[in-house]
Design a protein around this motif. Structure first.
Motif, PDB file in Angstrom:
ATOM      1  N   ILE A 166      18.978  58.335  43.689  1.00 28.09           N
ATOM      2  CA  ILE A 166      18.927  59.212  42.515  1.00 28.09           C
ATOM      3  C   ILE A 166      19.918  58.757  41.455  1.00 28.09           C
ATOM      4  O   ILE A 166      19.568  58.611  40.274  1.00 28.09           O
ATOM      5  N   SER A 167      21.160  58.510  41.848  1.00 29.25           N
ATOM      6  CA  SER A 167      22.186  58.132  40.864  1.00 29.25           C
ATOM      7  C   SER A 167      21.922  56.772  40.231  1.00 29.25           C
ATOM      8  O   SER A 167      22.356  56.514  39.103  1.00 29.25           O
ATOM      9  N   GLU A 168      21.187  55.900  40.920  1.00 33.29           N
ATOM     10  CA  GLU A 168      20.931  54.563  40.389  1.00 33.29           C
ATOM     11  C   GLU A 168      19.632  54.479  39.583  1.00 33.29           C
ATOM     12  O   GLU A 168      19.437  53.524  38.836  1.00 33.29           O
ATOM     13  N   ASN A 169      18.761  55.466  39.725  1.00 33.20           N
ATOM     14  CA  ASN A 169      17.454  55.386  39.074  1.00 33.20           C
ATOM     15  C   ASN A 169      17.208  56.431  37.983  1.00 33.20           C
ATOM     16  O   ASN A 169      16.172  56.392  37.312  1.00 33.20           O
ATOM     17  N   TYR A 170      18.161  57.355  37.810  1.00 35.75           N
ATOM     18  CA  TYR A 170      17.994  58.384  36.792  1.00 35.75           C
ATOM     19  C   TYR A 170      19.255  58.477  35.926  1.00 35.75           C
ATOM     20  O   TYR A 170      20.370  58.285  36.433  1.00 35.75           O
ATOM     21  N   PRO A 171      19.105  58.767  34.638  1.00 35.26           N
ATOM     22  CA  PRO A 171      20.284  58.967  33.780  1.00 35.26           C
ATOM     23  C   PRO A 171      21.093  60.157  34.303  1.00 35.26           C
ATOM     24  O   PRO A 171      20.525  61.181  34.681  1.00 35.26           O
ATOM     25  N   ILE A 172      22.409  60.005  34.332  1.00 36.16           N
ATOM     26  CA  ILE A 172      23.260  61.042  34.903  1.00 36.16           C
ATOM     27  C   ILE A 172      24.088  61.736  33.820  1.00 36.16           C
ATOM     28  O   ILE A 172      24.779  61.094  33.029  1.00 36.16           O
ATOM     29  N   TRP A 173      23.999  63.057  33.839  1.00 40.11           N
ATOM     30  CA  TRP A 173      24.849  63.921  33.007  1.00 40.11           C
ATOM     31  C   TRP A 173      25.857  64.526  33.974  1.00 40.11           C
ATOM     32  O   TRP A 173      25.519  65.349  34.808  1.00 40.11           O
ATOM     33  N   ILE A 174      27.114  64.074  33.885  1.00 41.85           N
ATOM     34  CA  ILE A 174      28.110  64.439  34.878  1.00 41.85           C
ATOM     35  C   ILE A 174      29.015  65.557  34.372  1.00 41.85           C
ATOM     36  O   ILE A 174      29.370  65.598  33.194  1.00 41.85           O
ATOM     37  N   ALA A 175      29.386  66.444  35.268  1.00 43.05           N
ATOM     38  CA  ALA A 175      30.328  67.523  34.937  1.00 43.05           C
ATOM     39  C   ALA A 175      31.660  67.225  35.603  1.00 43.05           C
ATOM     40  O   ALA A 175      31.746  67.120  36.830  1.00 43.05           O
ATOM     41  N   ARG A 176      32.672  67.059  34.783  1.00 48.19           N
ATOM     42  CA  ARG A 176      34.044  66.897  35.276  1.00 48.19           C
ATOM     43  C   ARG A 176      34.963  67.549  34.256  1.00 48.19           C
ATOM     44  O   ARG A 176      35.159  67.023  33.159  1.00 48.19           O
ATOM     45  N   TYR A 177      35.519  68.702  34.621  1.00 45.26           N
ATOM     46  CA  TYR A 177      36.345  69.467  33.685  1.00 45.26           C
ATOM     47  C   TYR A 177      37.774  68.941  33.701  1.00 45.26           C
ATOM     48  O   TYR A 177      38.650  69.457  34.389  1.00 45.26           O
ATOM     49  N   SER A 178      37.965  67.894  32.928  1.00 44.62           N
ATOM     50  CA  SER A 178      39.248  67.206  32.892  1.00 44.62           C
ATOM     51  C   SER A 178      39.292  66.307  31.673  1.00 44.62           C
ATOM     52  O   SER A 178      38.271  66.019  31.051  1.00 44.62           O
ATOM     53  N   ASP A 179      40.505  65.854  31.319  1.00 46.66           N
ATOM     54  CA  ASP A 179      40.610  64.873  30.242  1.00 46.66           C
ATOM     55  C   ASP A 179      40.482  63.453  30.786  1.00 46.66           C
ATOM     56  O   ASP A 179      40.507  62.485  30.035  1.00 46.66           O
ATOM     57  N   ARG A 180      40.345  63.336  32.107  1.00 44.28           N
ATOM     58  CA  ARG A 180      40.126  62.036  32.737  1.00 44.28           C
ATOM     59  C   ARG A 180      38.630  61.799  32.924  1.00 44.28           C
ATOM     60  O   ARG A 180      37.898  62.711  33.297  1.00 44.28           O
ATOM     61  N   GLU A 181      38.213  60.586  32.709  1.00 45.63           N
ATOM     62  CA  GLU A 181      36.787  60.272  32.826  1.00 45.63           C
ATOM     63  C   GLU A 181      36.290  60.491  34.253  1.00 45.63           C
ATOM     64  O   GLU A 181      37.058  60.407  35.221  1.00 45.63           O
ATOM     65  N   GLN A 213      34.617  59.983  37.920  1.00 45.73           N
ATOM     66  CA  GLN A 213      34.685  58.872  38.874  1.00 45.73           C
ATOM     67  C   GLN A 213      33.394  58.056  38.850  1.00 45.73           C
ATOM     68  O   GLN A 213      33.412  56.851  39.071  1.00 45.73           O
ATOM     69  N   PHE A 214      32.282  58.745  38.572  1.00 45.67           N
ATOM     70  CA  PHE A 214      31.011  58.040  38.425  1.00 45.67           C
ATOM     71  C   PHE A 214      30.992  57.378  37.044  1.00 45.67           C
ATOM     72  O   PHE A 214      31.017  58.053  36.015  1.00 45.67           O
ATOM     73  N   ASN A 215      30.964  56.065  37.025  1.00 44.55           N
ATOM     74  CA  ASN A 215      31.169  55.332  35.772  1.00 44.55           C
ATOM     75  C   ASN A 215      29.943  55.256  34.872  1.00 44.55           C
ATOM     76  O   ASN A 215      30.083  55.127  33.649  1.00 44.55           O
ATOM     77  N   ASP A 216      28.753  55.326  35.445  1.00 49.43           N
ATOM     78  CA  ASP A 216      27.538  55.071  34.658  1.00 49.43           C
ATOM     79  C   ASP A 216      26.946  56.343  34.052  1.00 49.43           C
ATOM     80  O   ASP A 216      25.728  56.475  33.950  1.00 49.43           O
ATOM     81  N   TRP A 217      27.796  57.255  33.648  1.00 49.02           N
ATOM     82  CA  TRP A 217      27.305  58.495  33.057  1.00 49.02           C
ATOM     83  C   TRP A 217      26.796  58.266  31.632  1.00 49.02           C
ATOM     84  O   TRP A 217      27.273  57.382  30.916  1.00 49.02           O
ATOM     85  N   VAL A 218      25.832  59.082  31.232  1.00 47.76           N
ATOM     86  CA  VAL A 218      25.315  59.056  29.864  1.00 47.76           C
ATOM     87  C   VAL A 218      25.910  60.226  29.079  1.00 47.76           C
ATOM     88  O   VAL A 218      26.294  60.085  27.923  1.00 47.76           O
ATOM     89  N   PHE A 219      25.975  61.401  29.745  1.00 49.04           N
ATOM     90  CA  PHE A 219      26.613  62.591  29.184  1.00 49.04           C
ATOM     91  C   PHE A 219      27.755  62.991  30.116  1.00 49.04           C
ATOM     92  O   PHE A 219      27.614  62.901  31.338  1.00 49.04           O
ATOM     93  N   TRP A 220      28.855  63.438  29.532  1.00 48.51           N
ATOM     94  CA  TRP A 220      29.985  63.928  30.322  1.00 48.51           C
ATOM     95  C   TRP A 220      30.364  65.314  29.816  1.00 48.51           C
ATOM     96  O   TRP A 220      30.880  65.473  28.726  1.00 48.51           O
ATOM     97  N   GLN A 221      30.094  66.325  30.646  1.00 51.97           N
ATOM     98  CA  GLN A 221      30.496  67.691  30.314  1.00 51.97           C
ATOM     99  C   GLN A 221      31.945  67.870  30.769  1.00 51.97           C
ATOM    100  O   GLN A 221      32.226  67.942  31.953  1.00 51.97           O
ATOM    101  N   PHE A 222      32.852  67.961  29.794  1.00 50.73           N
ATOM    102  CA  PHE A 222      34.276  67.946  30.123  1.00 50.73           C
ATOM    103  C   PHE A 222      34.916  69.330  30.119  1.00 50.73           C
ATOM    104  O   PHE A 222      36.072  69.481  30.517  1.00 50.73           O
ATOM    105  N   THR A 223      34.185  70.358  29.681  1.00 49.87           N
ATOM    106  CA  THR A 223      34.731  71.716  29.696  1.00 49.87           C
ATOM    107  C   THR A 223      33.621  72.750  29.632  1.00 49.87           C
ATOM    108  O   THR A 223      32.521  72.478  29.141  1.00 49.87           O
ATOM    109  N   ASP A 224      33.932  73.939  30.127  1.00 50.22           N
ATOM    110  CA  ASP A 224      33.037  75.095  29.957  1.00 50.22           C
ATOM    111  C   ASP A 224      33.717  76.153  29.086  1.00 50.22           C
ATOM    112  O   ASP A 224      33.276  77.288  29.015  1.00 50.22           O
ATOM    113  N   LYS A 225      34.801  75.749  28.414  1.00 52.16           N
ATOM    114  CA  LYS A 225      35.558  76.680  27.573  1.00 52.16           C
ATOM    115  C   LYS A 225      35.842  76.080  26.205  1.00 52.16           C
ATOM    116  O   LYS A 225      36.971  76.101  25.716  1.00 52.16           O
ATOM    117  N   ALA A 226      34.809  75.556  25.584  1.00 52.91           N
ATOM    118  CA  ALA A 226      34.975  74.986  24.250  1.00 52.91           C
ATOM    119  C   ALA A 226      34.785  76.058  23.187  1.00 52.91           C
ATOM    120  O   ALA A 226      33.953  76.953  23.327  1.00 52.91           O
TER     121      ALA A 226
END
Length: 283
Positions: free
Chosen positions: A237-252, A254-267
């Motif tokens: 799944i991770s290698e064959n589909y675009p990944i929108w990753i959720a990581r609530y942090s200022d650090r990128e 761990q999964f490097n091949d993300w297309v979207f990065w959701q970095f907060t739920d309190k914007a």
């Protein structure tokens, strides 16, 4: 002499009665005074308590207002921005969705505090969940975001306890046809029910993805958290589909091949009255 003595006795009795009546009156007045004093004492005790309660409520209201007006810091870098909305985001101002940051790099809702301003490019909208649930504001959000010219994406919240094909059909039936400018369908997979194995979960996820891809002729995007992707989803799944990753942090993530990065739920996003999820998008 007898008459005079009797007269004196009657006068004494009158004086005694008069004194008794005066004593009774003084007693009543004294009783009223004590009651009044007790009432005054009670309010003197209660007043500071009420003042403290009012101050506490005032502080709470101020903090709530601050929380909604200032949000998380944005990651450093050159990115586009995407907001994630559902029934919880009401009264969206579609004419001007902007990510405004202050001098500290935190999202703010006030233009006056802006150190930088970026227009929101994409709007991710919750469409469905499980076999039958439809987000009550999906239709409104879907139509208005298109009319305002945003790139829009519809997502389905996956329930591992429900048949995957029925969930895919719920999404297809609700969303309808996609425009060329729309994002590919999105599958939100971040929970698993008790008793569900990794094998069962991945089989269901693949069924949803394949059913939706066959219908739209577009490869879906998978939304999940950094830890869930690592612990539950197969590399297929991770290698064959675009990944929108959720990581609530200022650090990128761990999964490097993300297309979207959701970095907060309190914007705090200009144009959206309540806090919302915010993602950065790689160019």
């Amino acid at each position: 002499m007898v008459k005079t003595s009797s007269k004196i006795e009657r006068q004494k009795n009158k004086n005694v009665a008069k004194s008794a009546r005066q004593a009774i009156k003084r007693g009543k007045k004294s009783s009223k005074k004590h009651k009044k004093n007790r009432t005054i004492s009670f309010w003197w005790i209660l007043s500071p308590v009420l003042v403290c309660i009012c101050i506490s409520l005032g502080i709470a209201v101020v903090m709530m207002c601050r929380d909604t007006e200032r949000g998380a810091a944005v990651p450093k870098g050159s990115y586009d921005y995407a907001v994630d909305i559902s029934k919880y985001q009401k009264d969206v101002n579609w004419d001007s969705l902007m990510v405004v940051t202050d001098a500290a790099g935190r999202t703010v809702r006030s233009i006056e505090k802006a150190a930088s301003i970026h227009r929101v490019r994409y709007v991710m909208i919750k469409a469905t969940e499980g076999e039958r649930h439809v987000d009550r504001l999906f239709g409104e959000h879907w139509e208005k975001s298109a009319a305002a010219g945003y790139g829009r994406g519809a997502y389905h919240f996956f329930r591992s306890s429900k048949p995957a094909e029925s969930q895919a059909l719920n999404f297809i039936r609700t969303v309808g046809p996609l425009r060329h400018s729309d994002l590919a369908p999105i599958l939100d997979v971040e929970t698993v029910h008790r008793g569900c194995s990794r094998v069962q979960l991945n089989a269901g996820v693949r069924m949803w993805l394949e059913t939706v891809e066959k219908h739209y002729k577009r490869r879906p995007i998978v939304y999940t958290s950094d830890s869930f992707l690592k612990d539950w989803l197969d590399e297929e799944i991770s290698e064959n589909y675009p990944i929108w990753i959720a990581r609530y942090s200022d650090r990128e993530p761990q999964f490097n091949d993300w297309v979207f990065w959701q970095f907060t739920d309190k914007a705090a996003v200009f144009g959206i009255p309540s806090p919302c999820d915010l993602s950065v998008v790689r160019h």
